[in-house]
Design a protein around this motif. Sequence first.
Motif, PDB file in Angstrom:
ATOM      1  N   GLU A   1      10.890  36.822  -5.047  1.00 21.78           N
ATOM      2  CA  GLU A   1      10.296  35.780  -4.211  1.00 21.78           C
ATOM      3  C   GLU A   1       9.930  36.291  -2.826  1.00 21.78           C
ATOM      4  OE1 GLU A   1      11.916  31.786  -1.887  1.00 21.78           O
ATOM      5  OE2 GLU A   1      12.911  32.440  -3.724  1.00 21.78           O
ATOM      6  N   ARG A   2      10.799  37.127  -2.249  1.00 21.26           N
ATOM      7  CA  ARG A   2      10.620  37.512  -0.852  1.00 21.26           C
ATOM      8  C   ARG A   2      10.243  38.974  -0.654  1.00 21.26           C
ATOM      9  NH1 ARG A   2      15.517  34.931   2.524  1.00 21.26           N
ATOM     10  NH2 ARG A   2      14.147  35.608   4.230  1.00 21.26           N
ATOM     11  N   GLY A   3      10.185  39.730  -1.734  1.00 21.97           N
ATOM     12  CA  GLY A   3       9.801  41.124  -1.621  1.00 21.97           C
ATOM     13  C   GLY A   3      10.993  42.040  -1.418  1.00 21.97           C
ATOM     14  N   THR A   4      10.718  43.324  -1.263  1.00 20.00           N
ATOM     15  CA  THR A   4      11.773  44.317  -1.100  1.00 20.00           C
ATOM     16  C   THR A   4      12.533  44.076   0.202  1.00 20.00           C
ATOM     17  OG1 THR A   4      10.469  45.951  -2.306  1.00 20.00           O
ATOM     18  CG2 THR A   4      12.291  46.772  -0.954  1.00 20.00           C
ATOM     19  N   PRO A   5      13.852  43.936   0.137  1.00 19.71           N
ATOM     20  CA  PRO A   5      14.613  43.676   1.361  1.00 19.71           C
ATOM     21  C   PRO A   5      14.747  44.930   2.221  1.00 19.71           C
ATOM     22  CG  PRO A   5      16.098  43.875  -0.506  1.00 19.71           C
ATOM     23  CD  PRO A   5      14.700  43.928  -1.065  1.00 19.71           C
ATOM     24  N   VAL A   6      14.990  44.709   3.508  1.00 23.90           N
ATOM     25  CA  VAL A   6      15.289  45.815   4.410  1.00 23.90           C
ATOM     26  C   VAL A   6      16.595  46.477   3.993  1.00 23.90           C
ATOM     27  CG1 VAL A   6      15.766  46.422   6.820  1.00 23.90           C
ATOM     28  CG2 VAL A   6      14.096  44.641   6.283  1.00 23.90           C
ATOM     29  N   ALA A   7      17.552  45.663   3.570  1.00 23.13           N
ATOM     30  CA  ALA A   7      18.841  46.156   3.100  1.00 23.13           C
ATOM     31  C   ALA A   7      19.364  45.202   2.038  1.00 23.13           C
ATOM     32  CB  ALA A   7      19.832  46.272   4.250  1.00 23.13           C
ATOM     33  N   HIS A   8      20.045  45.759   1.046  1.00 23.14           N
ATOM     34  CA  HIS A   8      20.642  44.976  -0.040  1.00 23.14           C
ATOM     35  C   HIS A   8      22.007  45.589  -0.307  1.00 23.14           C
ATOM     36  CE1 HIS A   8      20.452  43.649  -4.561  1.00 23.14           C
ATOM     37  NE2 HIS A   8      21.378  42.993  -3.876  1.00 23.14           N
ATOM     38  N   ARG A   9      23.053  44.833  -0.068  1.00 20.12           N
ATOM     39  CA  ARG A   9      24.371  45.435  -0.195  1.00 20.12           C
ATOM     40  C   ARG A   9      25.386  44.483  -0.800  1.00 20.12           C
ATOM     41  NH1 ARG A   9      27.875  44.699   4.602  1.00 20.12           N
ATOM     42  NH2 ARG A   9      26.993  43.052   5.908  1.00 20.12           N
ATOM     43  N   PHE A  10      26.397  45.073  -1.424  1.00 16.86           N
ATOM     44  CA  PHE A  10      27.555  44.341  -1.907  1.00 16.86           C
ATOM     45  C   PHE A  10      28.469  44.093  -0.719  1.00 16.86           C
ATOM     46  CE2 PHE A  10      32.003  44.565  -3.336  1.00 16.86           C
ATOM     47  CZ  PHE A  10      32.031  43.487  -4.212  1.00 16.86           C
ATOM     48  N   VAL A  11      28.973  42.849  -0.604  1.00 17.96           N
ATOM     49  CA  VAL A  11      29.838  42.503   0.519  1.00 17.96           C
ATOM     50  C   VAL A  11      31.145  41.906   0.016  1.00 17.96           C
ATOM     51  CG1 VAL A  11      28.006  42.182   2.214  1.00 17.96           C
ATOM     52  CG2 VAL A  11      28.639  40.274   0.743  1.00 17.96           C
ATOM     53  N   ALA A  12      32.212  42.238   0.688  1.00 15.44           N
ATOM     54  CA  ALA A  12      33.529  41.661   0.437  1.00 15.44           C
ATOM     55  C   ALA A  12      34.081  41.231   1.778  1.00 15.44           C
ATOM     56  CB  ALA A  12      34.449  42.660  -0.244  1.00 15.44           C
ATOM     57  N   VAL A  13      34.285  39.919   1.957  1.00 14.07           N
ATOM     58  CA  VAL A  13      34.677  39.364   3.252  1.00 14.07           C
ATOM     59  C   VAL A  13      35.898  38.469   3.067  1.00 14.07           C
ATOM     60  CG1 VAL A  13      33.943  38.004   5.235  1.00 14.07           C
ATOM     61  CG2 VAL A  13      32.266  39.387   3.994  1.00 14.07           C
ATOM     62  N   THR A  14      36.889  38.639   3.912  1.00 13.91           N
ATOM     63  CA  THR A  14      38.070  37.781   3.886  1.00 13.91           C
ATOM     64  C   THR A  14      37.880  36.637   4.865  1.00 13.91           C
ATOM     65  OG1 THR A  14      39.514  39.645   3.315  1.00 13.91           O
ATOM     66  CG2 THR A  14      40.567  37.665   4.187  1.00 13.91           C
ATOM     67  N   ALA A  15      37.967  35.406   4.363  1.00 12.93           N
ATOM     68  CA  ALA A  15      37.789  34.220   5.200  1.00 12.93           C
ATOM     69  C   ALA A  15      39.028  33.976   6.054  1.00 12.93           C
ATOM     70  CB  ALA A  15      37.505  33.004   4.327  1.00 12.93           C
ATOM     71  N   ALA A  16      38.912  33.041   6.989  1.00 11.87           N
ATOM     72  CA  ALA A  16      40.014  32.746   7.904  1.00 11.87           C
ATOM     73  C   ALA A  16      41.262  32.275   7.168  1.00 11.87           C
ATOM     74  CB  ALA A  16      39.575  31.699   8.922  1.00 11.87           C
ATOM     75  N   ASP A  17      41.100  31.639   5.996  1.00  8.92           N
ATOM     76  CA  ASP A  17      42.260  31.158   5.245  1.00  8.92           C
ATOM     77  C   ASP A  17      42.842  32.215   4.315  1.00  8.92           C
ATOM     78  OD1 ASP A  17      40.369  31.322   3.257  1.00  8.92           O
ATOM     79  OD2 ASP A  17      40.511  29.226   2.630  1.00  8.92           O
ATOM     80  N   GLY A  18      42.318  33.450   4.378  1.00  8.05           N
ATOM     81  CA  GLY A  18      42.833  34.538   3.562  1.00  8.05           C
ATOM     82  C   GLY A  18      42.133  34.731   2.233  1.00  8.05           C
ATOM     83  N   THR A  19      41.188  33.863   1.885  1.00  8.24           N
ATOM     84  CA  THR A  19      40.463  33.981   0.623  1.00  8.24           C
ATOM     85  C   THR A  19      39.468  35.137   0.694  1.00  8.24           C
ATOM     86  OG1 THR A  19      40.636  31.604   0.240  1.00  8.24           O
ATOM     87  CG2 THR A  19      38.980  32.792  -1.040  1.00  8.24           C
ATOM     88  N   LEU A  20      39.477  35.998  -0.321  1.00 11.61           N
ATOM     89  CA  LEU A  20      38.520  37.092  -0.394  1.00 11.61           C
ATOM     90  C   LEU A  20      37.269  36.624  -1.123  1.00 11.61           C
ATOM     91  CD1 LEU A  20      37.729  40.077  -0.018  1.00 11.61           C
ATOM     92  CD2 LEU A  20      38.843  40.546  -2.219  1.00 11.61           C
ATOM     93  N   TRP A  21      36.120  36.788  -0.485  1.00 11.82           N
ATOM     94  CA  TRP A  21      34.834  36.449  -1.066  1.00 11.82           C
ATOM     95  C   TRP A  21      34.058  37.729  -1.361  1.00 11.82           C
ATOM     96  CZ3 TRP A  21      32.640  31.288  -1.270  1.00 11.82           C
ATOM     97  CH2 TRP A  21      33.479  30.286  -0.784  1.00 11.82           C
TER      98      TRP A  21
END
Length: 244
Positions: free
Chosen positions: A58-78
């Motif tokens: 839909e939007r074309g080739t991205p400038v960057a495309h990456r896998f992300v793993a982020v821990t929220a303030a409540d400790g949940t890993l996304w």
Amino acid sequence: MRLSLLILVALLGSGCVAFTPVAGTPVTTPPGSQTVEVVEFTGNGATMLAAVEGLRQERGTPVAHRFVAVTAADGTLWQGEELQFGDGTTALTQPVNSGGAAALRIDAPGDIAWDAALTDTSLRSADEFARPAPEIRFVRARLSGDDLWSFDVTLAYPDTGWNDYADGWHVATPAGEILGTRVLLHPHVNEQPFTRSLGNVVIPADVDTVVVRAHTLVAGYGPVTVTVPLTQSVQSAQYDVARP
């Protein structure tokens, strides 16, 4: 299928980080401009990885495309995938072990303010999502020249049908940059383990190692990846690398 409700997320000024789009002008996400939407995936082609590929189309080739793993303030890993385009950033992310059949879509004009975005409680872990992780049995990598690689990946997962199946895998750098994705559009109930291929993956010469990570409709991203060295032809119990 997307839920119709868009939840406007107020950003904290301290969470804004500069992002440089194609034009080269730094952009910082202003307060109140980030949106978060719950997206549901019903299988039969409507999956997490298919949605990511749809964004690219839909939007074309991205400038960057990456896998992300982020821990929220409540400790949940996304875990999810973030795509940066010239006009902003979009991410699809899920709580670990919550079930891959739903995700948060986050859209921001600049960098994503993760602390403000990861406040949804409707996607938390539940007993009914207790499914085994996808198992990457083997990876075969072939260099065809000019930094072009092909990958054959063998997966094992107890697909039960359209309601739960392995929906794909991607090849990424150790830092998380996604170099190619193989989307699986249907279950393989009677074909386990099974092998599928991905060709024409451009891997820069200075990238000497890649990581293969699988995803399923219900379990989400698998916790176990396979790291494949690319600098020479080599064989092991997990991979086979061939260079001309």
